[in-house]
Every structure is written in C-alpha cells, then in structure tokens.
Design an enzyme around this catalytic site. Sequence first.
Site: not given
Length: 442
Positions: A33, A217, A219, A252, A278, A307, A330, A357
Amino acid sequence: MVQKIIKLSVRDVRFPTSLEQHGSDAMHTDPDYSVAYVVLDTDHGLKGYGLTFTVGRGTEIVVCAVEALAGLVVGKSLEEIVSDFRGFYRLLTSDGQMRWIGPEKGVIQLATAAVLNAVWDLWARAEGKPLWKLLVDMDPKQIVSCIDFRYITDALTEEEALDILMKAQEGKQQREDHMLKEGYPAYTTSCAWLGYSDQQLKQLCTDALSSGWTRFKVKVGADLEDDVRRCRLIRQMIGPNNTLSVLCQMIDANQRWDVGEAVSWVSSLAEFKPLWIEEPTSPDDILGHAAISKALAPLGIGVATGEQCHNRVMFKQFLQASALQFVQIDSCRLGSVNENLAVLLMAHKFQVPVCPHAGGVGLCELVQHLILFDYISVSANLNNRMCEYVDHLHEHFTSPVVIRNAHYMTPKDPGYSCEMLESSVQRHQYPEGDVWKLHLNK
C-alpha cells in the site's frame, strides 16, 4: 487573507503490506500500500495536503505526473482557484499536451486527484472546517460551479444538479445532527483478504462481531472451492441473511473473470446470499457489467463497481446502461472532490445507492467526507448504503478516521484528513526511508 501557492512537493511513500498479505485479492496478490503524497506551501505558512493511492511499483510514475502538473498550480492563489474551480479543474485535465496521456484517466488522473485533494484540503483549512462541513455549508450554486459538466449533460444538466441540491435543503440540519451523533454506517473488508488463512479469517471475524460489525466483505475469484469454503465460514459466523437481519455479506472478485465466467461463478455462491458481487470483470467493460447485472438479478445479487472507474463519463454510462446496482466512488481514482460531486449527483438522479470504496492508505480518511456530504446534502437516504472500512495504516495520519459501533464518526479537524505524520513519511519514503533500507537490504 490571500494564500498564494509558492511550492508543490511530492513524495513516494510505501508500506510493505505484502509481507503479511494485507490487501491481497485475486488480481493483486502482493500489494504494498502506497501513496504519492503532495504538500502545497503558501506564502502565509498555510499548507494543503493531498494524496493518491497506489499498490507499490508504479508509484514513482505517478510522482512524475504530479511534478508535471506542478507548473499549473504554483503561483496561483487559493482564492483565484476556488473562485473558478471548474476552470481550474479543466486547466489540469485539459492541458493541450498532457491530456494526450489521458485524457482524464490512468496515471495523469491519479496525479490530478492528488493535486486537487491538496487544494481542497488547503481550502477547508483556510475556512477552518473539515471538508464535509465546507461542502455542506456551501450554497448549492457554488457546489455546481465546482463541477465540470462537459460530456455528462445528456445524463445530468447543471439545472438538474442544482434542483437536486435545492430539494435536499429540507431536513438538512436534522441529517447533519444525526451524523454528528450516530455517524455513517460502515462495512469491513479487514477480515477476509484472499491471502489470509481460515484460522486468521475466523479470529478476525469473531473480533469484528464482538466490536459491533455486521457487514462483511469477502475476497473471491482465485479458486471456486476455496471461495465456497470461505463464504460458508463467514455466513455461518454472521448468521443467516434475511429481511429481519442487518447482517450481510458482500463478495469482491477484483476484475478476475470474463462475463460468462462471472455469472457462473457467482451463481455457485448464491446460496450464501451476497448483497453484491464487486468488480466481477474488467472495470472498463460497461456492457459486460450490464449483462452480469441482468443475469444475477433473479438471484437477488447486485453488481457493485467504481474503484477503478476512470471518470464521470464512465460512471454516466454505467448508470445509463443499468450496469450496476451500487456505485463505488473513490476519492483518489476520480478527479478529486470535483468529479466525485458529479458522480454523487448522477447516482442520485438514477436512484442508485453510493457505497464508496475505501481502505488502502488514506482512502477511509478521505472518502468519509464525501459520503457524509452525500447523505446530508444530496441523497438524504441511508437505505442500502454503507462505506467500506479497512483497519490498516490509520496510525500514520494526523487526523485518523474514528470508527464507533461500525460507523464512521464525523471528522472534526479542519481539512480533508490527508495530512500524514512527517515521521511516518520519512520512515516509509521509497527507497530511502529506514523501513525500505532495511527491507531492500535483506
């Protein structure tokens, strides 16, 4: 006091989140990130802070793009910019040469977002208000004047936008009071990153439930058997999703599938009653999303995306094509607050709920301001609406997001909540920061 911008600086700041699989999904298996972090200095000492989010490699390219835009910003006064914010937005997005590497998409739009986020932060600080309050207190005509309606008037005109904002004046103070007291509802993505083990997922979900979280949520998209197991585990932990329960689950895929594959895969997960799927396919495939939406509607599963939606024009087409049932704005993908305002107003006209998002680095801090404005001054509606929350890296900000009972509490500090701790920036600056010196030398 006139605030003249005399300097724009930008730094490449990265966090080695890939080491523990934070943020991992079907397409981004090892994200670090990161942000391109912008600081605007003025001649009277006031500063504006902005950022755009990335996931590691490539951040240096965004930094270069920000530096290319600097000449359009330095030398201008804040008053000059905000008195014609639409014109300034066009100046950044329609430069006769740089628009060729966009226009209004990709790296140059990420850079534009970082710069404009810093300008909005500067404006809110100059007014002594958090950004959401700056927006809420604005005259509707001033809000409209910040938006570039070019290319979207077939879906939303200036007159329609003004009418939406004027109608929302009724009950506005009550909604603001409600947000100040209760906050905005959130859901969590922190429990179920794709790289997490089942044991880790169970523990995080247990902790989240005990903290008041009811919306989760998961993944998905790498392996169907794994997805079935993980979705069943989450569903068993949060209980059945029915009309009497606020407990819900979203899935997602992060753009993993082709259209037909998406329909087949999600149909196999329908027993777990996800509220939405998503990003089921390419973020650019509007008609593909429309086909998926139509196929999944009988199963009661909506489609959410946004997003990685480049700009307001794409959102316009998603809405016109009935290609999504949840709009995910976003704060750093679109052209900052200006372009997000356009999308919020279009979503309201088309009666599609906005569920932003967030996560990453700073996205929660920023987007909370936009969704507060949406509820107070645009939609006046909380039905089927929630804002994503990810519990990573907030400690690196001077005004970190505050969550209470799974709700975003309204920010109090002036600005757009973009400012990072200088010590964190220095330690995580790439590649010279201490964290990266240590990591890269291993």
